[in-house]
Write a protein that holds these residues in place. Sequence first.
Motif, mmCIF file in Angstrom:
data_model
loop_
_atom_site.group_PDB
_atom_site.id
_atom_site.type_symbol
_atom_site.label_atom_id
_atom_site.label_comp_id
_atom_site.label_asym_id
_atom_site.label_seq_id
_atom_site.Cartn_x
_atom_site.Cartn_y
_atom_site.Cartn_z
ATOM 1 N N VAL B 227 0.842 -1.207 0.000
ATOM 2 C CA VAL B 227 0.000 0.000 0.000
ATOM 3 C C VAL B 227 0.876 1.255 0.000
ATOM 4 N N GLU B 228 1.914 1.227 0.813
ATOM 5 C CA GLU B 228 2.759 2.435 0.967
ATOM 6 C C GLU B 228 3.597 2.741 -0.275
ATOM 7 N N THR B 229 3.780 1.718 -1.141
ATOM 8 C CA THR B 229 4.528 1.945 -2.383
ATOM 9 C C THR B 229 3.591 2.221 -3.561
ATOM 10 N N ALA B 230 2.284 2.170 -3.325
ATOM 11 C CA ALA B 230 1.259 2.334 -4.375
ATOM 12 C C ALA B 230 1.200 1.129 -5.309
ATOM 13 N N MET B 231 1.776 0.011 -4.891
ATOM 14 C CA MET B 231 1.627 -1.215 -5.674
ATOM 15 C C MET B 231 0.204 -1.763 -5.521
ATOM 16 N N TYR B 232 -0.413 -1.479 -4.412
ATOM 17 C CA TYR B 232 -1.776 -1.964 -4.172
ATOM 18 C C TYR B 232 -2.622 -0.822 -3.620
ATOM 19 N N PRO B 233 -3.140 0.014 -4.490
ATOM 20 C CA PRO B 233 -3.915 1.173 -4.019
ATOM 21 C C PRO B 233 -5.237 0.744 -3.388
ATOM 22 N N LEU B 234 -5.626 1.413 -2.331
ATOM 23 C CA LEU B 234 -6.899 1.115 -1.668
ATOM 24 C C LEU B 234 -7.895 2.231 -2.011
ATOM 25 N N PHE B 235 -9.075 1.805 -2.447
ATOM 26 C CA PHE B 235 -10.036 2.825 -2.893
ATOM 27 C C PHE B 235 -11.451 2.262 -2.900
ATOM 28 N N GLU B 236 -12.398 3.125 -3.167
ATOM 29 C CA GLU B 236 -13.809 2.715 -3.276
ATOM 30 C C GLU B 236 -14.425 3.282 -4.546
ATOM 31 N N TYR B 237 -15.232 2.480 -5.188
ATOM 32 C CA TYR B 237 -16.093 2.961 -6.272
ATOM 33 C C TYR B 237 -17.523 2.896 -5.753
ATOM 34 N N GLU B 238 -18.276 3.958 -5.948
ATOM 35 C CA GLU B 238 -19.716 3.878 -5.656
ATOM 36 C C GLU B 238 -20.452 4.252 -6.932
ATOM 37 N N ASN B 239 -21.309 3.338 -7.378
ATOM 38 C CA ASN B 239 -22.052 3.514 -8.630
ATOM 39 C C ASN B 239 -21.128 3.922 -9.788
ATOM 40 N N GLY B 240 -19.994 3.260 -9.870
ATOM 41 C CA GLY B 240 -19.084 3.464 -11.000
ATOM 42 C C GLY B 240 -18.091 4.592 -10.837
ATOM 43 N N GLN B 241 -18.224 5.413 -9.794
ATOM 44 C CA GLN B 241 -17.305 6.544 -9.594
ATOM 45 C C GLN B 241 -16.396 6.281 -8.403
#
Lengths: 399, 307
Positions: B227-241
């Motif tokens: 996560v800290e190297t941006a190899m595995y970004p953490l995020f959320e999509y809600e209704n495609g966004q």
Amino acid sequence: MAAKMKVIEGSMAVAEAVKACRPAVVSAYPITPQTHIVEDISQMIADGEMQNCEYVRTESEFGAASMIQGAEAAGARSFSATSSQGAVLMYEVLFSIAGMRLPCVIAMANRSVSSPLSIWNDHQDAISARDNGWIQLWAEDSQEAADMIIQAYRIGEDHRVLLPVMVNLDGFIITHTYEPVELYDQKMVDEFLPPYSPVYALDPKNPVTMGSLAQPEVYTEARYMIHQAQLKAKEVIEEVALEFKKKFGRYGGGLIDAYRMEDAEVALIAMGSIIGTMKDAVDEMRAEGMPVGVVKVRSYRPFPAEALRAALKDVKCACVIDRDISMGMEGALFTDLKAALYGKSKADILGFIAGMGGRDITIDDFKGMARKGFARIRGEKVTDMEWCKLDTDILPEGS
Amino acid sequence: MAALEDLFASGHRACAGCGCALTLKTLLRVTGPNVIIAQATGCMEVISTPYPESAWKVPWIHSLFENAAPVAAGIEAGLRATGRKNDTKVIAIGGDGATFDIGFGHLSGVMERGHDILYLCYDNEAYMNTGIQRSGSTPYDASTTTTPAGKLSFGNQRPKKNLPAIMAAHGVPYVAVTSIAYPADFTKKVRKALSIEGPKYIQVHATCTPGWGIDSAMSLEVLRLAVETAMYPLFEYENGQITSVHKIKDRKPVREYLEKQKRFAHLFKMPGGDKEIEKIQRIADLNAEHFGLDVKPKGKEAAAGKQ
């Protein structure tokens, strides 16, 4: 009888029977010639005739089989229908459903399997799914196919059995033909078929683990229990057929059905819609004084070995007609019948591969097969297995 | 956490430091007992259900490798049709092999049809159950038993399939990517998913210690580095966004993540390995850019604004 007679398509007759069974989940993926069954059910749902039924249009037959596996595991009576390539695509899930002892019902509109591509009728699809644990019932006509759907739920859901049931009906020949069919009074079906009461279901109030990993210490026992349930199903199928007769006035024949087998020296043995033509052939031959009869195999799995032994005990030659082949061997029913009679009957047994990929089998064809049976009895040279009406002219040289 | 008692019991057969087993345990702490699980073939099925034992204190069914999603959908449909749905949550679980590859079509079908289920993919980035073969989720340059590093190969030469974006493209209400090294993030996302009706997809980065070639004790540290190297970004999509991303303060070079794992060890030994590491760095940079992961230092930003 409170039921009404109607001239309808075989697929519609099956759909009407499904409706009467009040399934909670129906999954559908189109494949010829099964399509009309799930289309008819979708129309019934659209018209509000099947309340409390979830109809799921899946992404494939694999998905359709997976849906009913999940639904049945959750304690919901489920139905799907398939054919040919679709059944083959379901194959892995069919094992899984049987292994988990989930009494789903599938209507199988029998059809040949590619390649070469053929949409027409034979029995290769179901025969290739022979060993996955499903009970296989085979219908002769629309009425029987529809009646079998209702009986299938009773048989599969019986706590002595708990196995899925495949109701086989010949593609196009039954599915697309209009016949008079006696439809069902819902009250009578409700009396005959109680609501589904699973022994185990997925329920947070009583958590169970279904489909565990089985180490070598327990796997054999799990398979043994499925086999025992299949054997037990023989008596349940008979019981249910008799009870059905009492309720609806029609007897489907239980495991097998014998036609003009009194004093028969030659018997024609097969499954599915060709039985009707066979009966006509037998009537004509009887008129000529030939002692020949028909044995219909209604339950292919479990295999009615004892019933067949009894039906064929005085027969001198049994002619088995398969609309399938186990490549490198012979027709599947032919092999099975020989195994069932081995050491227990003096009857000679001949095998015929016929009607593959939609090729017609006529009254004359059956008469020819029966005559071969009589020739065999007379000691004339007759081959053990024959490909009926094989067109050698279109075979490449050297075949 | 809803449940005081662990509903995924200890005593299962997972390796020490298994990120996937930790995922399951944490998942059930969030769900509590009113849940039904359908699980694909994989390590987590094998380690948790050797008959006659079961680590599952909630109803659980093994599907097959490729059909956890439609089996879960069938359960949901069955519960609804028989009037027993109530508040019961239905969750399908699969590893990346079941999810990205063999079960992809069925997962897509279930997502598109709007069944009210949560699909949870524990992503350990290869077919670990069968002995560390490449999957559609295996990262670039990872050495697996079917993409081994060798004289002519740096390992897997295809980028990781962007499954979260594909899931979001189905128009489902909720898609999230998380890591079991961030239990608060994981918990929050599972809870949020379960509060939404319709199909939901959560992908959770979870270690396979033998597959990645790391010490059991290093599991969470390595996941955090992803996560800290941006190899595995953490995020959320809600209704495609995209509606939220886990920002990174002082992003670390990918080298720090790669060097701790045997699956990337060849990059540090082979001629040309540096160039490959640079390529991987570019993947991470693109991730950071695409999701806006980097936290800009406040002072400089303010200074830049004044000029």
